[in-house]
Design a protein around this motif. Structure first.
Motif, mmCIF file in Angstrom:
data_model
loop_
_atom_site.group_PDB
_atom_site.id
_atom_site.type_symbol
_atom_site.label_atom_id
_atom_site.label_comp_id
_atom_site.label_asym_id
_atom_site.label_seq_id
_atom_site.Cartn_x
_atom_site.Cartn_y
_atom_site.Cartn_z
ATOM 1 N N THR A 305 0.825 -1.204 0.000
ATOM 2 C CA THR A 305 0.000 0.000 0.000
ATOM 3 C C THR A 305 0.863 1.259 0.000
ATOM 4 O O THR A 305 0.543 2.248 -0.673
ATOM 5 N N SER A 306 1.957 1.227 0.750
ATOM 6 C CA SER A 306 2.830 2.409 0.801
ATOM 7 C C SER A 306 3.419 2.691 -0.583
ATOM 8 O O SER A 306 3.603 3.849 -0.963
ATOM 9 N N TYR A 307 3.700 1.628 -1.332
ATOM 10 C CA TYR A 307 4.196 1.797 -2.707
ATOM 11 C C TYR A 307 3.129 2.495 -3.562
ATOM 12 O O TYR A 307 3.425 3.403 -4.336
ATOM 13 N N GLN A 351 4.086 2.466 6.887
ATOM 14 C CA GLN A 351 3.208 2.611 8.052
ATOM 15 C C GLN A 351 3.968 2.192 9.296
ATOM 16 O O GLN A 351 4.095 2.952 10.248
ATOM 17 N N SER A 352 4.510 0.974 9.264
ATOM 18 C CA SER A 352 5.098 0.383 10.471
ATOM 19 C C SER A 352 6.497 0.897 10.764
ATOM 20 O O SER A 352 6.919 0.940 11.910
ATOM 21 N N GLY A 353 7.231 1.223 9.713
ATOM 22 C CA GLY A 353 8.636 1.592 9.892
ATOM 23 C C GLY A 353 9.511 0.397 10.218
ATOM 24 O O GLY A 353 10.681 0.552 10.571
ATOM 25 N N VAL A 402 -5.134 -5.623 9.232
ATOM 26 C CA VAL A 402 -3.931 -5.931 8.440
ATOM 27 C C VAL A 402 -3.937 -5.143 7.129
ATOM 28 O O VAL A 402 -2.900 -4.664 6.678
ATOM 29 N N ALA A 403 -5.106 -4.988 6.520
ATOM 30 C CA ALA A 403 -5.175 -4.209 5.277
ATOM 31 C C ALA A 403 -5.133 -2.720 5.616
ATOM 32 O O ALA A 403 -5.970 -2.214 6.357
ATOM 33 N N SER A 404 -4.166 -2.036 5.052
ATOM 34 C CA SER A 404 -3.991 -0.607 5.368
ATOM 35 C C SER A 404 -5.080 0.241 4.745
ATOM 36 O O SER A 404 -5.416 0.069 3.574
ATOM 37 N N LEU A 487 -5.648 -4.163 -4.694
ATOM 38 C CA LEU A 487 -4.901 -4.807 -3.598
ATOM 39 C C LEU A 487 -5.836 -5.087 -2.412
ATOM 40 O O LEU A 487 -5.815 -6.170 -1.821
ATOM 41 N N LYS A 488 -6.688 -4.110 -2.080
ATOM 42 C CA LYS A 488 -7.614 -4.286 -0.948
ATOM 43 C C LYS A 488 -8.517 -5.486 -1.221
ATOM 44 O O LYS A 488 -8.752 -6.303 -0.339
ATOM 45 N N LEU A 489 -9.032 -5.578 -2.461
ATOM 46 C CA LEU A 489 -9.963 -6.671 -2.775
ATOM 47 C C LEU A 489 -9.286 -8.033 -2.674
ATOM 48 O O LEU A 489 -9.832 -8.976 -2.102
#
Ligand code: F6R
Length: 609
Positions: A305-307, A351-353, A402-404, A487-489
């Motif tokens: 997701t960050s990508y 998100q997490s770093g 888990v899903a951002s 991605l979410k789906l």
């Protein structure tokens, strides 16, 4: 990846362990286990395949009386999901829980087998347990020395907690690769992979640094750094509220986090937008201004997701700030020989770093001659923040699903603010930065509005829930939104979904079009709308089924459905259009009865390569 908790307490340890490990389930949920040294000095170990609830059921049936113990929730790396492979692993008196991967575990396993050790699992963690036991029995050193001698022989990451039945007054924690945090209590102390697990017992924390070893007793904590010097690490008081970890009125954390987005974006913006066009990040060191001023190129690296957020930012940096911007998947970035562009700033987004691939990319970049590096991250205490020259916090608040969701929209919010900041520093076009600031102020209200349209999305979700495949299309800065929607789906509804730039359809994927593969198209009013309309016609004329998410009216076509959304300013449209796609994935997964907060095979914080 994998969650660890451990404690030496005044209270009954078993209840504490299961309460706490449940809160770390987002880090892995294949199987879980705990071990306690009870009041009669027996090791009681309970392990189960499946979610932590299985462990809770099994533990509640036993009467365990003890004050020292460890627990673990697993995301399988070495060895299949089975009870035998579940932590804690034991070698006689030594008990270990571990997060990481030991690369040379096969060599060590052979060595230990030759010494007579019999393995009952396929894990690299059991290798650590036997190695510690072997080292302890060789020289009768202190447990700390034994751990130090053993970790010299380990290649890879070994964040772990060790307990010794022969000395049940202390735990030893060693950090390498993934976080370990000490929670400070009153005559009791705790260890965990994340403060979330300990917020119900303390707000006082010490974050171990890479290479640290901590000896944790009820009334005393001693920390040694990687060079074996005694060291005092700073104590911090967490301002995270325990209640923010609860689901409240929502069915799932993901649902809560989707609906929290107006508030989390407000928090992201708060005290950062000044004087019409100025952006201010209090955590950003002043020297960053020089680096930004001199930046001629930007390289962003991130995962998942960050990508996708980084891909949107590429459009913004290039079209608004005139700065060329490349984006690369972190694991790819560090797997190849790179040529760094002149005066290039490296940005990591996470998100997490703690994402191993992104951390490795940052470390690799340091050898390559970037002007500097900046991380945009949600976790201030994370490794990425610690290891970067500069950092900006996304302030999404805790994200547990888990899903951002909210971390994506707050990342985009920060990225757009950063664009405005850089434009200002370079004194390029103040009108643009002013427009960005004005428009960002409207964002929380725009998102409120779209969330109110949830009933429309729910009805589409009910229709699409039985589909096996879907295509997501978008153009320009909406293409990454199509990627994120797909991605979410995939993640939570287990429906195969692919995203394409709308214009790419005719170069191959058009062959897939029929009424069984719904196409989700994002087509807001912008300069690309007419091109998107042509693509819609191409799909409809081939008997395709299409759902267009837009604020516009369209000529009617067979099998075409328009999901009419409220107006949004073009600048912030990518942040806005992901919301209906998050809702779509959520409601489809809900209809299918999936485990939304903990999709199979995944974990929230991916600390392995
Ligand atoms: C998707 C998702 C993952 C993460 C990825 C990177 O919903 O959550 O794709 O985005 O693992 O994680 P961070 O942002 O923590 O580096």
């Amino acid at each position: 990846m994998c969650g660890i908790v451990a404690a030496v307490t005044q209270r009954n340890i078993a209840d504490f362990l299961i309460d706490s490990i449940k809160k770390l389930e987002y880090r892995g949920y294949d199987s879980s286990g705990l071990a306690v040294i009870d009041n009669k000095n027996n090791i009681i170990r309970i392990r189960c395949v499946g979610k932590v609830n299985e462990l809770i059921k099994k533990t509640n049936k036993k009467k365990i009386l003890g004050n020292i113990g460890v627990a673990h929730t697993r995301w399988a790396t070495h060895g299949k999901v089975s009870k035998e492979n579940t932590h804690p692993h034991i070698s006689s008196n030594i008990i270990v829980v571990h997060n990481g991967i030991i690369e040379n575990n096969s060599v060590l396993r052979l060595f230990l087998q030759k010494k007579g050790y019999i393995f009952s699992s396929d894990t690299d963690t059991e290798v650590i347990a036997h190695l510690l036991h072997w080292e302890q029995n060789k020289k009768k050193d202190s447990l700390k020395k034994v751990i130090q001698n053993s970790i010299k022989q380990l290649d890879g990451n070994y964040s772990m907690v060790v307990m010794d039945k022969n000395n049940p007054s202390k735990l030893i924690a060693a950090r390498s690769g993934s976080p370990l945090i000490i929670g400070l209590g009153i005559e009791e102390n705790f260890i965990a992979s994340d403060q979330i697990a300990l917020l119900h017992v303390t707000k006082r924390f010490i974050y171990l640094e890479e290479g640290d070893i901590a000896i944790v007793k009820k009334k005393e904590i001693n920390i040694f750094n990687k060079d074996n010097f005694f060291i005092k690490r700073k104590e911090i008081i967490s301002n995270t509220e325990y209640k923010s970890v609860k689901k409240g009125k929502y069915r799932h954390y993901m649902e809560k986090e989707i609906y929290e987005q107006p508030t989390s974006i407000l928090n992201t913006l708060k005290n950062r937008l000044k004087n019409k066009n100025k952006v201010y990040f209090s955590e950003l060191a002043l020297e960053a201004n020089d680096v930004f001023y001199n930046t001629e190129n930007i390289q962003i690296v991130a995962c998942g997701t960050s990508y996708n957020a980084a891909m949107v930012a590429k459009h913004w940096f290039e079209s608004l700030a005139n700065i060329p911007c490349d984006v690369e998947i972190a694991s790819e970035f560090s797997s190849r020989k790179l040529t760094v562009r002149k005066k290039s700033l490296l940005i990591t987004l996470s998100q997490s770093g703690e994402t191993a691939d992104t951390l490795l990319a940052l470390r690799y970049s340091k050898k390559l001659g970037y002007l500097g590096n900046l991380t945009i991250c949600n976790m201030e205490s994370s490794s990425l923040v610690k290891e970067s020259d500069f950092y900006i916090l996304t302030k999404a608040g805790l994200e547990i699903g888990v899903a951002s969701t909210k971390s994506f929209t707050t990342q985009l919010t920060v990225l757009l603010m950063l664009v405005a900041k850089i434009i200002n520093l370079k004194k390029e076009n103040n009108n643009i930065s002013q427009k960005i600031v004005q428009t960002l102020n409207l964002l929380p209200m725009r998102i409120e509005k779209i969330l109110k349209k949830n009933y429309i999305i729910k009805s589409v979700a009910n229709i699409l829930a039985n589909k096996k495949n879907m295509l997501y299309l978008g153009r320009g800065n909406q293409y990454p939104i199509a990627m994120e929607g797909a991605l979410k789906l995939k993640e939570i509804a287990y429906i195969h979904a692919e995203a394409y730039p709308s214009g790419e359809l005719k170069h191959g994927p058009l062959a897939l079009i029929d009424k069984n593969i719904p196409v989700i198209m994002i087509a807001p009013k912008n300069s690309l709308l007419e091109k998107n309309k042509k693509n819609i016609k191409e799909i409809c004329s081939r008997g395709g089924l299409i759902y267009v998410f837009s604020d516009q009216e369209f000529d009617h076509e067979d099998n075409m459905n328009v999901i009419k959304l409220p107006y949004v300013e073009e600048l912030i449209a990518p942040i806005f259009y992901i919301i209906p796609l998050q809702l779509l994935a959520y409601y489809i997964a809900l209809k299918k009865g999936k485990e939304i907060d903990q999709p199979r095979h995944l974990a929230k914080s991916v600390t392995v390569e």
